[in-house]
Design a protein around this motif. Structure first.
Motif, PDB file in Angstrom:
ATOM      1  N   ILE A 127       0.834  -1.016   0.103  1.00 57.47           N
ATOM      2  CA  ILE A 127       0.082   0.383  -0.104  1.00 57.47           C
ATOM      3  C   ILE A 127       0.962   1.430  -0.608  1.00 57.47           C
ATOM      4  O   ILE A 127       1.524   1.657   0.694  1.00 57.47           O
ATOM      5  CB  ILE A 127      -1.062  -0.017   1.018  1.00 57.47           C
ATOM      6  CG1 ILE A 127      -1.682  -1.434   1.481  1.00 57.47           C
ATOM      7  CG2 ILE A 127      -1.510   1.098   1.197  1.00 57.47           C
ATOM      8  CD1 ILE A 127      -2.814  -1.270   0.312  1.00 57.47           C
ATOM      9  N   GLY A 163      -2.216   5.187  -0.997  1.00 60.60           N
ATOM     10  CA  GLY A 163      -3.652   4.395  -0.519  1.00 60.60           C
ATOM     11  C   GLY A 163      -4.229   3.410  -1.527  1.00 60.60           C
ATOM     12  O   GLY A 163      -4.519   2.376  -2.079  1.00 60.60           O
ATOM     13  N   ARG A 194      -3.082   0.605  -4.350  1.00 65.21           N
ATOM     14  CA  ARG A 194      -1.984  -0.786  -4.289  1.00 65.21           C
ATOM     15  C   ARG A 194      -0.729  -0.923  -5.477  1.00 65.21           C
ATOM     16  O   ARG A 194      -1.065  -0.361  -6.591  1.00 65.21           O
ATOM     17  CB  ARG A 194      -3.485  -1.480  -4.684  1.00 65.21           C
ATOM     18  CG  ARG A 194      -4.219  -1.754  -3.778  1.00 65.21           C
ATOM     19  CD  ARG A 194      -5.335  -2.417  -4.181  1.00 65.21           C
ATOM     20  NE  ARG A 194      -6.425  -3.154  -2.774  1.00 65.21           N
ATOM     21  CZ  ARG A 194      -7.026  -4.883  -2.952  1.00 65.21           C
ATOM     22  NH1 ARG A 194      -7.131  -5.011  -4.117  1.00 65.21           N
ATOM     23  NH2 ARG A 194      -8.006  -4.846  -2.150  1.00 65.21           N
TER      24      ARG A 194
END
Length: 122
Positions: A87, A91, A93
């Motif tokens: 992460i 925020g 991925r």
């Protein structure tokens, strides 16, 4: 089998979840003397390299691990399968991987003997 899955998942999480600082002593206890790793990048790492890296980084990268399952390979040997991704600060991925860890039950308890990460689709 559920108890073993919970136990090994918890031990594995000590190595990569945020907020958990592993001391050098704890890492030496968790990683079997024969430990080695092939990372998501394909790079090989020795036990000492992994211990030094993790001990020198008190704030490990944020990692989310999921879809854990366990496979018994022999008495006192288990293969933990799971997926993970990092992460980023914003925020998002990144660095999705499929992972496997071979755990051995020893006189010191369960120890990680081998780990491998393979890139996966996000």
């Amino acid at each position: 089998m559920d108890d073993l899955l919970a136990e090994l998942s918890a031990l594995e999480s000590e190595l990569h979840h945020p907020g958990v600082t592993c001391t050098r002593e704890r890492l030496e206890r968790l990683l079997h003397a024969d430990f080695h790793e092939v990372g998501r990048s394909g790079t090989r790492y020795t036990r000492q390299t992994v211990i030094d890296f993790l001990a020198d980084h008190p704030s490990p990268p944020r990692v989310v691990a999921y879809d854990h399952r366990i496979e018994r390979l022999a008495d006192g040997v288990a293969l933990l399968h799971f997926a993970s991704h990092g992460i980023a600060g914003d925020g998002t991925r990144h660095s999705a991987a499929l992972r496997m860890s071979v755990w051995r039950r020893t006189a010191l308890g369960w120890q990680l003997s081998y780990h491998q990460g393979t890139p996966a689709a996000s």
